[in-house]
Design a protein around this motif. Structure first.
Motif, PDB file in Angstrom:
ATOM      1  N   THR A   1      64.528  -9.578 -37.536  1.00 32.46           N
ATOM      2  CA  THR A   1      63.090  -9.817 -37.688  1.00 32.46           C
ATOM      3  C   THR A   1      62.760  -9.927 -39.163  1.00 32.46           C
ATOM      4  OG1 THR A   1      62.730  -8.407 -35.760  1.00 32.46           O
ATOM      5  CG2 THR A   1      60.786  -8.964 -37.072  1.00 32.46           C
ATOM      6  N   TYR A   2      62.051 -10.968 -39.519  1.00 32.01           N
ATOM      7  CA  TYR A   2      61.510 -11.090 -40.871  1.00 32.01           C
ATOM      8  C   TYR A   2      60.004 -10.878 -40.786  1.00 32.01           C
ATOM      9  CZ  TYR A   2      65.798 -13.856 -41.794  1.00 32.01           C
ATOM     10  OH  TYR A   2      67.088 -14.305 -41.912  1.00 32.01           O
ATOM     11  N   ASP A   3      59.495  -9.870 -41.495  1.00 34.80           N
ATOM     12  CA  ASP A   3      58.049  -9.671 -41.618  1.00 34.80           C
ATOM     13  C   ASP A   3      57.640 -10.059 -43.023  1.00 34.80           C
ATOM     14  OD1 ASP A   3      56.892  -8.359 -39.130  1.00 34.80           O
ATOM     15  OD2 ASP A   3      58.687  -7.155 -39.457  1.00 34.80           O
TER      16      ASP A   3
ATOM     17  N   GLN B   1      58.787 -20.762 -30.567  1.00 36.79           N
ATOM     18  CA  GLN B   1      59.199 -19.656 -29.709  1.00 36.79           C
ATOM     19  C   GLN B   1      59.993 -20.191 -28.525  1.00 36.79           C
ATOM     20  OE1 GLN B   1      56.111 -16.763 -29.133  1.00 36.79           O
ATOM     21  NE2 GLN B   1      57.039 -16.072 -27.215  1.00 36.79           N
TER      22      GLN B   1
ATOM     23  N   GLN C   1      61.215 -13.878 -35.634  1.00 35.19           N
ATOM     24  CA  GLN C   1      62.205 -12.991 -35.008  1.00 35.19           C
ATOM     25  C   GLN C   1      63.174 -13.844 -34.195  1.00 35.19           C
ATOM     26  OE1 GLN C   1      61.111 -10.197 -31.708  1.00 35.19           O
ATOM     27  NE2 GLN C   1      61.662  -8.655 -33.228  1.00 35.19           N
TER      28      GLN C   1
ATOM     29  N   ILE D   1      69.121  -8.484 -33.030  1.00 34.30           N
ATOM     30  CA  ILE D   1      67.818  -9.109 -33.280  1.00 34.30           C
ATOM     31  C   ILE D   1      67.485  -8.953 -34.758  1.00 34.30           C
ATOM     32  CG2 ILE D   1      65.345  -8.991 -32.781  1.00 34.30           C
ATOM     33  CD1 ILE D   1      66.198  -8.038 -29.945  1.00 34.30           C
TER      34      ILE D   1
ATOM     35  N   ASP E   1      53.913  -3.662 -31.823  1.00 34.39           N
ATOM     36  CA  ASP E   1      55.195  -3.854 -31.148  1.00 34.39           C
ATOM     37  C   ASP E   1      56.104  -2.663 -31.435  1.00 34.39           C
ATOM     38  OD1 ASP E   1      56.435  -6.662 -33.151  1.00 34.39           O
ATOM     39  OD2 ASP E   1      55.444  -4.823 -33.713  1.00 34.39           O
TER      40      ASP E   1
ATOM     41  N   LYS F   1      55.642 -13.800 -39.355  1.00 31.77           N
ATOM     42  CA  LYS F   1      56.734 -13.106 -38.674  1.00 31.77           C
ATOM     43  C   LYS F   1      57.651 -14.103 -37.972  1.00 31.77           C
ATOM     44  CE  LYS F   1      57.349  -9.424 -35.252  1.00 31.77           C
ATOM     45  NZ  LYS F   1      56.993  -8.115 -35.760  1.00 31.77           N
TER      46      LYS F   1
ATOM     47  N   THR G   1      64.545  -6.692 -40.693  1.00 30.37           N
ATOM     48  CA  THR G   1      64.934  -5.594 -39.814  1.00 30.37           C
ATOM     49  C   THR G   1      66.006  -6.087 -38.853  1.00 30.37           C
ATOM     50  OG1 THR G   1      62.642  -4.846 -39.893  1.00 30.37           O
ATOM     51  CG2 THR G   1      64.031  -3.848 -38.243  1.00 30.37           C
TER      52      THR G   1
END
Lengths: 108, 158
Positions: free
Chosen positions: B99-101, B51, B80, B97, B5, B78, B114
């Motif tokens: 995002t947790y990885d 989602q 987001q 936005i 991505d 993940k 992020t």
């Protein structure tokens, strides 16, 4: 944990590495080339310092295509101040002065 | 971020913490109020974390702090979400936005937060947000490793 703390202090102890963190504080997400432009250091030296900052988790990297972008990651510094310094709340002042001494004397 | 991505817009903020725990624990901590109220300034979360579902971050007094939509829900790797601060009247209309990885690294879990946005976020919001995230992530690490979150205070917005 203590090894991670050592890495952070070791990384912060060098003025060139602090200058790189300052550059990322001013503008986050820079490439190696951009970081080299503002520094009075060779590209090799900047690369070496960035690797050490990455190992200490003070710099996080994101790849955008073939470009590696560098981001200031202050979380380990926060972890130290909260978990390590405030643990010795009563000794807060002496802990801070030790921290100051450690940072100032350990310039390699 | 290496799973194809591509980021069209580079992120504004990338924060990383290494936690001695399991990816599942990190996922649960981010998505369950029993955890978030301990490390996320007393806030609870509401969502089914599927989602496309809505999600909310709720202040201790019941007001909505942040609301948005779940963009990616890949448990426990993940998460987001879009992130609209509800009470900021002059907040940007474009979504931020988050995002947790969550990746295992040896005996640790690497959690990367992020933040990116297409909007030009005024620096005052970015700076306040950054200090908050450093506190939140280090408190989360403390909670999962020691069972105790950090005592951090954040006054509710006026």
């Amino acid at each position: 944990m203590s090894e991670a703390v050592n890495d952070v202090f070791r990384a912060l102890a060098d003025p060139s590495r602090r200058a790189l963190l300052d550059a990322l504080f001013k503008r986050n997400g820079q490439t190696l080339g951009e970081l080299c432009d503002g520094m009075a250091m060779t590209r090799q030296a900047v690369t070496k310092h960035l690797a050490l900052l990455e190992d200490a988790n003070l710099v996080a990297v994101v790849w955008r295509g073939r470009e590696k972008l560098h981001y200031l990651n202050p979380v380990p510094i926060h972890e130290i101040s909260e978990r390590w310094i405030s643990k010795y709340e009563r000794g807060r002042l002496s802990a801070l002065s030790d921290l100051k001494k450690a940072l100032e004397s350990d310039d390699e | 971020m290496n799973d194809g991505d591509e980021l069209i817009v580079p992120p504004d903020v990338v924060y990383v913490t290494y936690i001695r725990t399991t990816p599942r624990e990190v996922w649960d901590a981010l998505t369950q109020s029993a955890f978030t109220k301990q490390f996320f300034f007393g806030r609870t979360v509401e969502s089914d974390w599927k989602q496309g579902s809505p999600w909310r971050l709720v202040m201790p007094d019941g007001r909505t702090d942040v609301a948005g939509e779940v963009l990616v829900s890949d448990q426990p790797r993940k998460l987001q979400v879009t992130w609209f601060v509800e009470w900021l009247h002059d907040a940007p209309k474009e979504p931020t936005i988050i995002t947790y990885d969550i990746e295992p690294v040896g005996e640790l879990v690497k959690l990367t937060m992020t933040q990116h946005t297409d909007a030009k976020i005024p620096r005052k919001f970015l700076e306040a947000g950054k200090q908050g995230w450093a506190a939140i992530l280090s408190s989360l690490k403390s909670l999962l490793e020691t069972g105790e979150a950090l005592t951090i205070k954040m006054n509710p917005p006026e």
